[in-house]
Design an enzyme around this catalytic site. Structure first.
Site, PDB file in Angstrom:
ATOM      1  N   ASN A  54     -19.535  -8.152  -7.957  1.00  0.00           N
ATOM      2  CA  ASN A  54     -18.567  -9.176  -8.311  1.00  0.00           C
ATOM      3  C   ASN A  54     -17.576  -8.559  -9.309  1.00  0.00           C
ATOM      4  O   ASN A  54     -17.983  -8.047 -10.352  1.00  0.00           O
ATOM      5  CB  ASN A  54     -19.320 -10.347  -8.963  1.00  0.00           C
TER       6      ASN A  54
ATOM      7  N   ASP B  68      -6.432  -7.524  -6.119  1.00  0.00           N
ATOM      8  CA  ASP B  68      -5.972  -8.231  -4.913  1.00  0.00           C
ATOM      9  C   ASP B  68      -7.024  -9.265  -4.498  1.00  0.00           C
ATOM     10  O   ASP B  68      -7.664  -9.131  -3.455  1.00  0.00           O
ATOM     11  CB  ASP B  68      -5.723  -7.211  -3.787  1.00  0.00           C
TER      12      ASP B  68
ATOM     13  N   ARG C 186       0.840  -1.196   0.000  1.00  0.00           N
ATOM     14  CA  ARG C 186       0.000   0.000   0.000  1.00  0.00           C
ATOM     15  C   ARG C 186       0.877   1.249   0.000  1.00  0.00           C
ATOM     16  O   ARG C 186       0.632   2.199  -0.739  1.00  0.00           O
ATOM     17  CB  ARG C 186      -0.917   0.011   1.232  1.00  0.00           C
TER      18      ARG C 186
ATOM     19  N   ASP D  43     -15.976  -4.416  -4.019  1.00  0.00           N
ATOM     20  CA  ASP D  43     -15.913  -5.660  -3.242  1.00  0.00           C
ATOM     21  C   ASP D  43     -17.293  -6.306  -3.269  1.00  0.00           C
ATOM     22  O   ASP D  43     -18.314  -5.624  -3.350  1.00  0.00           O
ATOM     23  CB  ASP D  43     -15.490  -5.396  -1.801  1.00  0.00           C
TER      24      ASP D  43
ATOM     25  N   CYS E  78      -2.246 -14.591  -3.287  1.00  0.00           N
ATOM     26  CA  CYS E  78      -1.920 -14.791  -1.870  1.00  0.00           C
ATOM     27  C   CYS E  78      -1.950 -16.260  -1.461  1.00  0.00           C
ATOM     28  O   CYS E  78      -2.059 -16.570  -0.283  1.00  0.00           O
ATOM     29  CB  CYS E  78      -2.834 -13.963  -0.987  1.00  0.00           C
TER      30      CYS E  78
ATOM     31  N   PHE F 279     -11.376  -5.753  -5.387  1.00  0.00           N
ATOM     32  CA  PHE F 279     -11.257  -6.584  -4.182  1.00  0.00           C
ATOM     33  C   PHE F 279     -10.738  -5.695  -3.030  1.00  0.00           C
ATOM     34  O   PHE F 279      -9.702  -5.979  -2.428  1.00  0.00           O
ATOM     35  CB  PHE F 279     -10.311  -7.775  -4.389  1.00  0.00           C
TER      36      PHE F 279
HETATM   37  N1  SAH Z   1      -7.138  -5.390  -0.841  1.00  0.00           N
HETATM   38  C1  SAH Z   1      -7.642  -5.668   0.483  1.00  0.00           C
HETATM   39  C2  SAH Z   1      -7.736  -7.134   0.800  1.00  0.00           C
HETATM   40  C3  SAH Z   1      -8.552  -7.929  -0.173  1.00  0.00           C
HETATM   41  S1  SAH Z   1      -9.052  -9.485   0.408  1.00  0.00           S
HETATM   42  C4  SAH Z   1      -6.773  -4.945   1.506  1.00  0.00           C
HETATM   43  O1  SAH Z   1      -5.714  -4.420   1.159  1.00  0.00           O
HETATM   44  O2  SAH Z   1      -7.177  -4.906   2.667  1.00  0.00           O
HETATM   45  C5  SAH Z   1     -10.083 -10.036  -0.858  1.00  0.00           C
HETATM   46  C6  SAH Z   1     -11.447  -9.372  -0.937  1.00  0.00           C
HETATM   47  O3  SAH Z   1     -12.081  -9.834  -2.113  1.00  0.00           O
HETATM   48  C7  SAH Z   1     -12.406  -9.709   0.201  1.00  0.00           C
HETATM   49  O4  SAH Z   1     -12.814  -8.514   0.812  1.00  0.00           O
HETATM   50  C8  SAH Z   1     -13.612 -10.385  -0.470  1.00  0.00           C
HETATM   51  O5  SAH Z   1     -14.856  -9.961   0.050  1.00  0.00           O
HETATM   52  C9  SAH Z   1     -13.477  -9.904  -1.897  1.00  0.00           C
HETATM   53  N2  SAH Z   1     -14.025 -10.766  -2.959  1.00  0.00           N
HETATM   54  C10 SAH Z   1     -13.929 -12.097  -3.085  1.00  0.00           C
HETATM   55  N3  SAH Z   1     -14.446 -12.507  -4.270  1.00  0.00           N
HETATM   56  C11 SAH Z   1     -14.870 -11.402  -4.906  1.00  0.00           C
HETATM   57  C12 SAH Z   1     -15.472 -11.159  -6.176  1.00  0.00           C
HETATM   58  N4  SAH Z   1     -15.722 -12.145  -7.030  1.00  0.00           N
HETATM   59  N5  SAH Z   1     -15.763  -9.886  -6.503  1.00  0.00           N
HETATM   60  C13 SAH Z   1     -15.507  -8.869  -5.656  1.00  0.00           C
HETATM   61  N6  SAH Z   1     -14.917  -9.035  -4.459  1.00  0.00           N
HETATM   62  C14 SAH Z   1     -14.602 -10.279  -4.082  1.00  0.00           C
END
Ligand code: SAH
Length: 395
Positions: free
Chosen positions: A276, A297, A210, A247, A337, A226
Site C-alpha cells: 500500500n 498516479d 510517460r 503497487d 484522474c 501506483f
Molecule cells: N501508473 C500506471 C497506472 C496506475 S493505475 C500506468 O501508467 O500504467 C492505479 C494503480 O494503483 C492500480 O494499479 C492499483 O492497483 C494501484 N493502487 C490502488 N490503490 C493503491 C494503494 N493504496 N497502494 C498501492 N497501489 C494502489
C-alpha cells in the site's frame, strides 16, 4: 400512426446547455411523450419546440437522454463509419510512436457510451450505455469496415453499466488471433492479455506523460508509486534511472516484472514492492531512501462528487510523504484522474502538503491526458486526467 417519441426541455440554462452538451438530466426535461422504452431513439426539442437533436433514452440513468446526432438522419452503418473515420483521422494526426491507442473515446468523439481501444491488430470495445448497447449491431459492422482487425474483444465490465441497468459482458466477439499481444509505446514493449487487468489492458491516457517524464534526462533514483504494469518506470529505466515501483496488486507487479524482462531491463535497475503506497512511503522514509523523481498516479479516489473531501485528504497525505522522500530540487509528478478533482483542488492539496513540510514548489509542466483521449471543451467531463510536474526545494 405511432406517436413520435420525444422529450421537450424546460426553459432555462439546461435547455441552453443541451444545444452543445449531449447529456440531458431528468431535471432538464419538461415533458416526455410517445412512451419510449429504455434504449430507444427519441427526438429532443427545446422549450419552443425547436428540434435540437436525436438521442437515446434511459430512465434508469441519471442522464436520461444522450444526444447522438443533431439532425434527424438515421443511425445506420454509414453514420457510425463516418464518426469512427473522423476519430481515426484525429489519431492518425496526433498520436505518434505507438501501436496501442484509444480510437473512439465516447462523448469526445461524438459516440456517447462507446470506447474502442486498438492493441496492434486487435480491438477492445466497451459498450457503456443502454443506448449504445442497443446500437451494437450497426456499430460493430461499421467498426469492422473502418478498422481492419484480427479480433474484437468486448470488455463491457465498467460499474457504470450497472447505473444504466446493464449486466457486465466480456468475451471475444470475433477472433482470428491469440489471447496475447505485444504492443509498443516509444521504446517500451508491453505484453497484453486480452480480458485481463484494468481498463482495456493499458492506461493509454498516460502515454504522453510517460514520454515527457522519460525525456527529462533524469538518471538517478525514481519512485513509480501506483505503478500498475510498470508504465512510467519502464520508460525511466530504459532512460537510465534506477526505479522502484509500488503497487498494491500482486497481479500488477507480476505483469510489471514480466514487462521489465521483456524490455531487457536488469532487476538491479528496476525493483518492485507489492504494498500500500500510503504505508510504503512512510517505510521508505524510515529506511532513509531518497529519490530524484517521484511519480504519484493513484486510482480515482472519487467516482462521485460526494467523496471529494476524503480524496483531498488522500492526495495531501501522499504528496506530503513524497515530498519528504525527494532529494533537494527533485521532481514530483502528481496526477488526478477523476473529473471531479480539478486542477484547482489538486493544486490546493499540493500547496497544503508543501506548506506543512516546508517545501517550495516550481511548476515545470502542466500535464493532461494523451491526444487519443480528446478533450472537448463543450463537454467538460471529457477532461479528466490532469497532473503537475513540480521541482521541489526546501523553503
Ligand atoms: N501508473 C500506471 C497506472 C496506475 S493505475 C500506468 O501508467 O500504467 C492505479 C494503480 O494503483 C492500480 O494499479 C492499483 O492497483 C494501484 N493502487 C490502488 N490503490 C493503491 C494503494 N493504496 N497502494 C498501492 N497501489 C494502489
Amino acid at each position: 400512426m405511432e406517436k413520435e417519441k420525444k422529450v421537450i426541455l424546460k426553459k432555462g440554462p439546461g435547455a441552453q446547455n443541451a444545444l452543445w452538451h449531449p447529456w440531458i438530466y431528468r431535471s432538464q426535461i419538461g415533458e416526455i411523450s410517445g412512451s419510449p422504452s429504455p434504449g430507444d431513439r427519441l427526438s429532443v426539442y427545446g422549450p419552443h419546440k425547436r428540434f435540437i437533436g436525436a438521442g437515446t433514452f434511459n430512465p434508469k440513468s441519471e442522464i436520461v437522454v444522450r444526444i447522438l446526432s443533431r439532425t434527424p438522419a438515421p443511425w445506420d452503418k454509414s453514420f457510425f463509419k463516418e464518426r469512427i473515420g473522423a476519430a481515426m483521422e484525429h489519431r492518425a494526426r496526433w498520436v505518434t510512436d505507438t501501436n496501442a491507442c484509444r480510437v473512439v473515446a465516447g462523448e469526445a468523439d461524438g459516440l456517447p457510451g462507446l470506447i474502442v481501444d486498438r492493441y496492434d491488430e486487435v480491438l477492445v470495445v466497451q459498450f457503456l450505455t443502454m443506448g449504445m448497447e442497443k446500437l451494437k449491431g450497426a456499430v460493430l459492422e461499421a467498426l469492422g469496415e473502418a478498422i481492419p482487425n484480427r479480433g474484437i474483444y468486448e470488455k463491457s465490465d465498467s460499474v457504470s453499466r450497472k447505473w444504466e441497468g446493464l449486466e457486465p459482458r466480456t468475451g471475444w466477439i470475433q477472433k482470428d488471433c491469440g489471447d496475447e499481444a505485444t504492443v509498443r509505446e516509444g521504446g517500451v514493449r508491453y505484453k497484453i492479455n486480452f480480458g485481463e487487468g484494468h481498463k482495456t489492458g493499458l492506461y493509454l491516457d498516460q502515454r504522453e506523460n510517460r514520454f515527457l517524464l522519460a525525456n527529462l534526462g533524469i538518471k538517478g533514483d525514481a519512485l513509480d508509486a501506483f505503478c500498475y504494469q510498470g508504465g512510467f518506470g519502464l520508460h525511466l529505466a530504459l532512460g537510465g534511472c534506477r526505479v522502484l515501483g509500488i503497487d498494491i496488486q500482486e497481479s500488477a507487479i507480476k505483469e510489471a516484472k514480466a514487462n521489465r524482462d521483456l524490455n531487457g531491463i536488469p532487476p538491479e535497475k528496476m525493483d518492485f514492492r507489492t504494498a500500500n503506497v500510503f504505508d510504503e512511503l512512510k517505510a521508505l522514509q524510515k529506511e532513509g531512501r531518497r529519490f530524484d523523481l517521484v511519480i504519484l498516479d493513484p486510482p480515482s479516489f472519487v467516482k462521485k462528487k460526494s467523496a471529494l473531501e476524503g480524496a483531498a485528504a488522500g492526495y495531501k497525505e501522499i504528496l506530503l510523504r513524497a515530498m519528504k522522500l525527494l532529494n533537494e530540487k527533485g521532481c514530483l509528478a502528481v496526477f488526478a484522474c477523476s473529473h471531479h478533482v480539478d486542477e484547482n483542488l489538486l493544486m490546493q492539496c499540493s500547496l497544503s502538503a508543501a506548506h506543512d513540510v516546508r517545501k517550495d514548489l516550481r511548476v515545470l509542466k502542466f500535464m493532461k491526458q494523451s491526444a487519443d483521449h480528446p478533450i472537448n471543451p463543450f463537454i467538460p467531463e471529457t477532461y479528466y486526467l490532469k497532473g503537475f510536474l513540480f521541482s521541489v526545494s526546501s523553503q
